[in-house]
Design an enzyme around this catalytic site. Sequence first.
Site, PDB file in Angstrom:
ATOM      1  N   LYS A 280     -25.348 -59.199 -42.368  1.00 24.35           N
ATOM      2  CA  LYS A 280     -25.340 -59.255 -43.831  1.00 24.35           C
ATOM      3  C   LYS A 280     -26.767 -59.330 -44.387  1.00 24.35           C
ATOM      4  CE  LYS A 280     -20.990 -59.009 -44.996  1.00 24.35           C
ATOM      5  NZ  LYS A 280     -20.492 -57.824 -45.735  1.00 24.35           N
TER       6      LYS A 280
ATOM      7  N   TYR B 261     -20.526 -67.995 -38.501  1.00 29.90           N
ATOM      8  CA  TYR B 261     -20.711 -66.626 -38.985  1.00 29.90           C
ATOM      9  C   TYR B 261     -21.652 -65.827 -38.083  1.00 29.90           C
ATOM     10  CZ  TYR B 261     -20.159 -63.333 -42.886  1.00 29.90           C
ATOM     11  OH  TYR B 261     -19.812 -62.273 -43.679  1.00 29.90           O
TER      12      TYR B 261
END
Length: 267
Positions: free
Chosen positions: A173, A166
């Site tokens: 995020k 990720y």
Amino acid sequence: MNGSGGRPMAGDGIVAGKKFLITGVLTDASLAFNVARLAQEQGAEVVLTGAGRGLRLTERTARKLPEPADVLACDVTVPEEIDAVRADLEQRWGCLDGLLHAIGFAPQSCLGGNFLDAPWDDVATAVHISAYSLAGLTSPMAPLLAEAKGSVVGLTFDASVAWPFYDWMGVAKAAFESTARYLAKSLGPQGIRVNLISAGPIRTMAAKSISGFEQFEDAWAERAPLGWDITDSEAVARSTLALMSDWFGGTTGEIVHVDGGYHAIGA
């Protein structure tokens, strides 16, 4: 109380009569699509946004909703397009009951195990679109949201830990989640709530673009106490709509996990 097929009629849903702006719809597998569908079934009016080359795809997908929805062009990196959306909604509705932020993007150099090699320009793109855009979109809409004591909801993926593959999207995020807290602090005095849904992995177009995403699938199903179906976004859509409704009128700055309980289990 219910109409044909068991769907609530426009006047008896939990968001009956509300006006929502929903971003992030690309296909009918998008999390945002199912929020828009459920919102309509629960009595709300919705307008969607699309951007760039994806705009026509959003327009086609909008016709699959129970009631075809208008789609406004809105590239969140272009302030003039955001202002045009605000002007449209001000003329159309005069207020805004809810805003769903379901936008995220990172260049491939920022994903898939390239954390140490990603160039700043690509990282900046990821942070701008995936994090800063929450403030960039919400702030101009604040007067409309304040008029309705509205709710802003964003979709996140748990940024409290580092995930395989990720990479810089995870960093984005984390910034997104912090941005939501500062927006909650800044907009609360106007009666505007800002909350996030931390969803478990769902097999969307965006997820498929992440190399190694399939590793999440088996791990989630094994560890989540409630189990997890990566093809079923109904629980995420229902929880999102609940936060956009009046039922969470005293909640802001919160992250609600809709992940089968995965986040609570250590091993």
